[in-house]
Write an enzyme that holds these catalytic residues in place. Structure first.
Site, PDB file in Angstrom:
ATOM      1  N   CYS A  91       1.025  -1.237   0.444  1.00 53.03           N
ATOM      2  CA  CYS A  91       0.420  -0.016   0.149  1.00 53.03           C
ATOM      3  C   CYS A  91       0.676   1.243   0.161  1.00 53.03           C
ATOM      4  O   CYS A  91       1.644   1.632  -0.951  1.00 53.03           O
ATOM      5  CB  CYS A  91      -1.181  -0.158   1.073  1.00 53.03           C
ATOM      6  N   TYR A  92       0.537   2.235   1.135  1.00 50.46           N
ATOM      7  CA  TYR A  92       1.775   3.259   1.365  1.00 50.46           C
ATOM      8  C   TYR A  92       2.640   2.784   1.047  1.00 50.46           C
ATOM      9  O   TYR A  92       3.759   3.513   0.271  1.00 50.46           O
ATOM     10  CB  TYR A  92       1.815   4.047   2.283  1.00 50.46           C
ATOM     11  N   LYS A 391      -0.029 -12.966  21.835  1.00 49.34           N
ATOM     12  CA  LYS A 391      -1.015 -13.446  22.788  1.00 49.34           C
ATOM     13  C   LYS A 391      -0.968 -15.373  22.415  1.00 49.34           C
ATOM     14  O   LYS A 391      -0.943 -16.358  23.012  1.00 49.34           O
ATOM     15  CB  LYS A 391      -2.455 -13.470  23.078  1.00 49.34           C
TER      16      LYS A 391
END
Length: 536
Positions: A91-92, A391
């Protein structure tokens, strides 16, 4: 994000995820790890020299909210592409990569947000490029952009296009440079994980060698090196994180470890007994139980600000551990062992570090009691073997260590306990009210078989709020209870869990009938972001 943390992966060179302010930087890192390749997040402000010093195996440039041509927008230093390291732009990061290498980025006039069709450029059938190999000619991806790459840099081959992106993906196999306009890390992109594994396995030529077994071996070695013959205490809360950290350290140093369980009065119903019963039975670890209820409630008296509560709880934890450490030394001295306790084990996780502003470029969302809440005069050297894990990875380590499912699959519970689930000052009466409501919610969720369907379900008491009700033909003026069931993979992002209405109804009916101080039960339907999982 941190560029100071020692490489926890031992012999494994990291894939560095350069964060340009993306919503999904942590998700990219997770997806890389799911491919059994170790990853770390670093800020876009990190210099090329410091990136090189981390000896990366590959680099991923994340998305971000900026336009590459906006004033002050983060840029990619062209020297990054002289390191001889494979690079994937997303993307960017894809657009910034194109600009740094001489390509052209501009507005197309057609923004693409959400599900978008892309077409692979080339012959029919399955794509044969390195990055897109094995994916179909037409595929649905998740886009979020206004600018687009109009011309690829010299040496690149355009491998995909969409209606709003003339260059939706490109690659330069010779230099191992790749990029996509879409977000392969999100599950809405049908073949996203395959694109990432194609980059890792075929573009960067990395083996899938990072496993939980590796993590255990490497962390055991690191703990032994750090601790030597020293004595260690562990801050055992009974939750997954501290339990796995304790079991891992015990494997490393054996009876040099003493676990300290602090009953601070902020626990849920039955938790103190569960810790003493389940964890000791599973590990055989030495356990010291400290009754500190009066101390904690005294320190919290009249305090309503959540950050202040977290810092007080963090400070009092450490003071209690210091006293417990002295007692451990005294007890050891009675047996002729006078070695002082220098080390404190904590179950700190990567999300704790990121949310507490741990490292350059990270915003302080909230201070976790075991990170931002630690006192400045800490007398212990910290041992944090889980500091770079999410986690779900911690649960996998726990299972690998042989901990029982009752511990490994226990729903997360914050270190500050019910102290941050009371919106308002903490008192004994308010704790008893919240404990009773929480016990009912947990009992009904378990009875409905939903424990594995949700990540956790914080039950929150709005202690400073009252609402009018009617019970037994009389007016009541009680407190609301908030149910916050959420689904998540790693606590970095979360969505509220759509619990069955009949289960919600039973929970509400029982709480309002059985907990006299509560006359209203409400449901929190906020995702993260914008809300955090805990209210405080």
């Amino acid at each position: 994000m941190s560029d100071e943390t020692p490489d926890p992966a031992g012999e494994h060179r990291p894939v560095l995820v350069v964060d340009f302010g993306a919503q999904y930087a942590q998700l990219i890192a997770r997806r890389v790890r799911e491919a059994n390749v170790y990853s770390e997040i670093v800020p876009s402000t990190m210099s090329v020299e410091r990136i090189q010093a981390k000896n990366p195996a590959a680099i991923v440039l994340s998305g971000g909210p900026s336009s590459v041509y906006a004033d002050g927008a983060p840029q990619v230093d062209p020297k990054l592409f002289d390191l001889g390291v494979p690079v994937l732009g997303i993307c960017y990061g894809f657009q910034a990569m194109a600009v740094a290498l001489g390509g052209d980025v501009a507005k197309t006039g057609l923004r693409e947000y959400g599900g978008t069709r892309v077409d692979v450029v080339g012959d029919g059938g399955l794509a044969s490029s390195t990055l897109l190999q094995g994916t179909p000619q037409e595929q649905s991806v998740w886009m979020s952009h206004g600018d687009a790459v109009h011309a690829a840099p010299a040496g690149f081959t355009v491998i995909a296009e969409s209606s709003g992106s003339p260059v939706a993906a490109f690659e330069d196999d010779e230099r191992a440079f790749y990029g996509v306009q879409w977000h392969p890390e999100v599950k809405h992109t049908a073949f996203g994980q395959q694109v990432l594994t194609n980059f890792l396995y075929h573009g960067a030529k990395l083996p899938p060698a990072w496993t939980m077994g590796n993590v255990i071996e490497e962390q055991v070695a690191k703990v032994r090196e750090q601790v030597g013959s020293g004595r260690v205490i562990c801050a055992l809360s009974g939750g997954v994180d501290s339990a796995v950290a304790a079991a891992l350290v015990q494997r490393a140093v054996g009876d040099q470890l003493t676990c300290v369980f602090v009953d601070h009065g902020l626990l849920r119903a039955g938790e103190a007994e569960q810790v003493e019963r389940d964890f000791v039975a599973a590990t055989g670890v030495k356990l010291k139980v400290v009754d500190a209820v009066d101390r904690f409630l005294g320190a919290l008296e009249g305090v309503s600000d959540p950050e202040e509560k977290r810092k007080i709880i963090g400070r009092e934890f450490i003071r209690v551990f210091e006293a417990a450490a002295r007692e451990v030394v005294e007890e050891a001295a009675e047996h002729g062992e006078g070695e002082p306790v220098r080390f404190l084990v904590q179950g700190t996780l990567y999300p704790d570090v990121v949310e507490s502003g741990g490292g350059e470029g990270a915003a302080n969302i909230k201070s976790h009691h075991n990170v931002g809440g630690l006192p400045d005069d800490l007398q212990f050297e910290l041992v944090e073997p889980l500091r770079t894990l999410f986690k779900d990875e911690v649960r996998a380590v726990g299972a690998e260590l042989g901990l029982p499912e009752e511990i490994v699959q226990r729903q997360p519970f914050p270190g500050p306990g019910l102290g941050i689930r009371i919106v308002g000052a903490v008192t004994q009466d308010r704790l008893e009210t919240l404990r009773a409501a929480d016990a009912i919610a947990r009992e009904e969720l378990t009875a409905a078989g939903l424990d594995r369907e949700i990540w956790q379900c914080p039950v929150v008491l709005l202690a400073d709020v009252r609402s009018v009700g009617v019970q037994g033909d009389g007016r009541t003026y009680g407190h609301p209870i908030v149910l916050r069931p959420v689904s998540s993979e790693d606590a970095m992002t979360a969505d509220w869990t759509r619990l069955p209405y009949d289960v919600l109804a039973r929970i509400s009916t029982r709480i309002t009938n059985e907990v006299a101080e509560v006359n209203r039960v409400v449901l929190d339907v906020t995702s993260k972001p914008p809300g955090t999982i805990e209210w405080e």
